[in-house]
Write a protein that holds these residues in place. Structure first.
Motif, PDB file in Angstrom:
ATOM      1  N   LEU A   1      -1.222   1.754  10.996  1.00  0.00           N
ATOM      2  CA  LEU A   1      -1.618   0.418  10.560  1.00  0.00           C
ATOM      3  C   LEU A   1      -0.675  -0.650  11.099  1.00  0.00           C
ATOM      4  N   ALA A   2       0.565  -0.300  11.326  1.00  0.00           N
ATOM      5  CA  ALA A   2       1.512  -1.274  11.879  1.00  0.00           C
ATOM      6  C   ALA A   2       1.088  -1.697  13.279  1.00  0.00           C
ATOM      7  N   ASP A   3       0.637  -0.726  14.092  1.00  0.00           N
ATOM      8  CA  ASP A   3       0.161  -1.065  15.438  1.00  0.00           C
ATOM      9  C   ASP A   3      -1.091  -1.931  15.375  1.00  0.00           C
ATOM     10  N   ILE A   4      -2.003  -1.587  14.461  1.00  0.00           N
ATOM     11  CA  ILE A   4      -3.227  -2.373  14.324  1.00  0.00           C
ATOM     12  C   ILE A   4      -2.905  -3.784  13.838  1.00  0.00           C
ATOM     13  N   THR A   5      -1.959  -3.901  12.901  1.00  0.00           N
ATOM     14  CA  THR A   5      -1.566  -5.216  12.396  1.00  0.00           C
ATOM     15  C   THR A   5      -0.935  -6.063  13.490  1.00  0.00           C
ATOM     16  N   ASP A   6      -0.076  -5.464  14.307  1.00  0.00           N
ATOM     17  CA  ASP A   6       0.552  -6.200  15.412  1.00  0.00           C
ATOM     18  C   ASP A   6      -0.499  -6.714  16.394  1.00  0.00           C
TER      19      ASP A   6
ATOM     20  N   VAL B   1       0.840  -1.197   0.000  1.00  0.00           N
ATOM     21  CA  VAL B   1       0.000   0.000   0.000  1.00  0.00           C
ATOM     22  C   VAL B   1       0.876   1.249   0.000  1.00  0.00           C
ATOM     23  N   ARG B   2       1.985   1.185   0.719  1.00  0.00           N
ATOM     24  CA  ARG B   2       2.877   2.340   0.772  1.00  0.00           C
ATOM     25  C   ARG B   2       3.434   2.653  -0.610  1.00  0.00           C
ATOM     26  N   LEU B   3       3.832   1.621  -1.352  1.00  0.00           N
ATOM     27  CA  LEU B   3       4.357   1.850  -2.703  1.00  0.00           C
ATOM     28  C   LEU B   3       3.265   2.354  -3.638  1.00  0.00           C
ATOM     29  N   LYS B   4       2.060   1.811  -3.492  1.00  0.00           N
ATOM     30  CA  LYS B   4       0.958   2.282  -4.328  1.00  0.00           C
ATOM     31  C   LYS B   4       0.660   3.750  -4.067  1.00  0.00           C
TER      32      LYS B   4
ATOM     33  N   THR C   1       2.786   5.936  -2.895  1.00  0.00           N
ATOM     34  CA  THR C   1       3.933   6.704  -3.406  1.00  0.00           C
ATOM     35  C   THR C   1       3.799   6.943  -4.902  1.00  0.00           C
ATOM     36  N   LEU C   2       3.491   5.882  -5.648  1.00  0.00           N
ATOM     37  CA  LEU C   2       3.322   6.020  -7.097  1.00  0.00           C
ATOM     38  C   LEU C   2       2.141   6.929  -7.422  1.00  0.00           C
ATOM     39  N   SER C   3       1.091   6.840  -6.604  1.00  0.00           N
ATOM     40  CA  SER C   3      -0.064   7.717  -6.833  1.00  0.00           C
ATOM     41  C   SER C   3       0.308   9.183  -6.614  1.00  0.00           C
ATOM     42  N   TYR C   4       1.044   9.460  -5.528  1.00  0.00           N
ATOM     43  CA  TYR C   4       1.478  10.832  -5.265  1.00  0.00           C
ATOM     44  C   TYR C   4       2.357  11.348  -6.392  1.00  0.00           C
ATOM     45  N   ALA C   5       3.345  10.531  -6.786  1.00  0.00           N
ATOM     46  CA  ALA C   5       4.269  10.948  -7.845  1.00  0.00           C
ATOM     47  C   ALA C   5       3.538  11.145  -9.167  1.00  0.00           C
ATOM     48  N   GLY C   6       2.634  10.228  -9.484  1.00  0.00           N
ATOM     49  CA  GLY C   6       1.875  10.351 -10.723  1.00  0.00           C
ATOM     50  C   GLY C   6       1.012  11.593 -10.747  1.00  0.00           C
ATOM     51  N   PHE C   7       0.356  11.881  -9.622  1.00  0.00           N
ATOM     52  CA  PHE C   7      -0.477  13.085  -9.553  1.00  0.00           C
ATOM     53  C   PHE C   7       0.374  14.343  -9.682  1.00  0.00           C
TER      54      PHE C   7
ATOM     55  N   ALA D   1       3.620   8.666   2.781  1.00  0.00           N
ATOM     56  CA  ALA D   1       2.843   7.430   2.901  1.00  0.00           C
ATOM     57  C   ALA D   1       3.250   6.645   4.132  1.00  0.00           C
ATOM     58  N   GLY D   2       4.549   6.633   4.427  1.00  0.00           N
ATOM     59  CA  GLY D   2       5.016   5.929   5.619  1.00  0.00           C
ATOM     60  C   GLY D   2       4.451   6.520   6.892  1.00  0.00           C
ATOM     61  N   ARG D   3       4.432   7.870   6.963  1.00  0.00           N
ATOM     62  CA  ARG D   3       3.901   8.515   8.166  1.00  0.00           C
ATOM     63  C   ARG D   3       2.397   8.294   8.299  1.00  0.00           C
ATOM     64  N   ILE D   4       1.688   8.347   7.163  1.00  0.00           N
ATOM     65  CA  ILE D   4       0.233   8.181   7.211  1.00  0.00           C
ATOM     66  C   ILE D   4      -0.141   6.748   7.595  1.00  0.00           C
TER      67      ILE D   4
END
Length: 371
Positions: A99-104, A9-12, A14-20, A92-95
């Protein structure tokens, strides 16, 4: 089902931000170019001191402008691409960090550890709402699992008791041929009936917990009348007076389960009453959004601490009575489960004069047809 690995999701993002960012930059540069084409003349007269090569006495402005604008535009787009990729990756990493806490927490819960809580900090947003909802779910699951474990332990103990008694009676009959066979058979019959009652109560409790019933229109006032009429012989046997009153109280639910609920309440009110001259009141009323069934009885004075334990499985008042009328200790546990299955509330209040007031308050039947 297993699925092929894909982009994170982070890469997606990132690509979305860069593309926009690239699209916005391209549109901006295109707008600048259109502006230049519109307002910059195609050719101009030779300016003294200029170094360009004139054609027919004029200087080609737009052709030189294209040579100057194109490489700079490409450099700007390249810069925007790098900025979009790097900045998008960081943002994207900060946003997505919550989710990392929720996943854990989810992974811990999948292993059976339900005591962990996310407790996400920060302002209220979608991730905070998700984390809070997940914490609430974990709390309810932990309480439910703990209750099920206690219930299973109690049920095992209660089911073991009649089996142990049956084995003891059979051992006596086997070792003492002169023992009265009729007495052994009578006692085995009583123990067997108790085991059957317990098994049926456990099945009823399981059915209520699973909410596996069809909802229909139910009038609690008629239910109360039916329950008191059925238990009238028991009340006369114990010298207890039954009084029923109230208004039409329409709700939606299972007729059989709500009848079982009311019967359990009236039965408990009869057998846990004064030795003589006791009274049981069953009343129904209507509130703006709910209907109310109350069952009240006379009896010994009770403390709020003791009353709070009555809805736990296999609790029989002040002690674990083994009288014929004591039941199997699931009466109020079944009442609680049926009430929750009907989205209602159950309240137990000790009376100052002795006895207890029990209130069941399910939602009133909606005016539209339930689907």
């Amino acid at each position: 089902m297993d699925s092929a690995p894909g982009l994170s999701v982070r890469l997606k993002l990132t690509l979305s931000y860069a593309g926009f960012l690239m699209l916005a930059g391209s549109l901006l540069l295109a707008a600048v170019w259109v502006f230049l084409l519109r307002y910059v003349p195609e050719r101009a007269l030779i300016v003294p001191g200029s170094t360009g090569t004139p054609t027919n006495g004029v200087f080609p402005i737009r052709s030189n402008l294209l040579h100057v604008f194109a490489p700079r535009a490409a450099a700007v787009l390249a810069f925007l691409l790098v900025l979009g990729l790097v900045g998008g990756w960081i943002l994207a990493g900060r946003i997505l960090a919550p989710l990392a806490d929720i996943t854990d927490a989810t992974r811990l819960a999948s292993t059976g550890s339900l005591s962990h809580r996310i407790r996400l900090s920060g302002r209220q947003d979608e991730f905070r709402e998700l984390a809070d909802a997940f914490d609430t779910m974990l709390s309810r699951l932990e309480a439910h699992v703990a209750g099920q474990q206690r219930f299973a332990a109690n049920a095992s103990h209660e089911l073991r008791t009649p089996l142990a008694i049956s084995k003891a009676l059979l051992d006596v009959a086997r070792t003492d041929p002169n023992h009265d066979a009729g007495e052994v058979i009578d006692r085995l019959d009583a123990v067997n009936r108790r085991a059957i009652d317990l098994a049926e109560a456990l099945l009823l409790l399981s059915r209520a917990d699973q909410r596996s019933f069809t909802r229909e229109h139910v009038d609690l006032s008629l239910i109360a009348e039916e329950a008191t009429e059925t238990l009238l012989p028991l009340a006369e046997k114990h010298g207890v007076t039954l009084e029923t009153s109230g208004d039409v109280a329409s709700t939606s639910g299972s007729q059989a389960l709500l009848l079982q609920l009311t019967t359990n309440l009236v039965h408990n009110a009869i057998v846990h009453n004064l030795p003589e001259g006791g009274t049981v009141w069953a009343n129904t009323s209507v509130r703006p959004k709910t209907v109310v069934l109350t069952v009240e009885n006379t009896g010994d004075k009770l403390t709020p601490q003791l009353v709070s334990t009555f809805t736990e499985p296999f609790q029989r008042g002040t002690e674990r009575i083994r009288a014929d009328h004591a039941g199997v200790g699931l009466g109020l546990a079944i009442v609680k489960s049926i009430t929750q299955a009907h989205d209602g509330t159950l309240t137990l209040t000790p009376r100052s004069a002795g006895g207890i007031l029990i209130t069941v308050e399910p939602p009133a039947k909606a005016t539209h047809t339930d689907r």
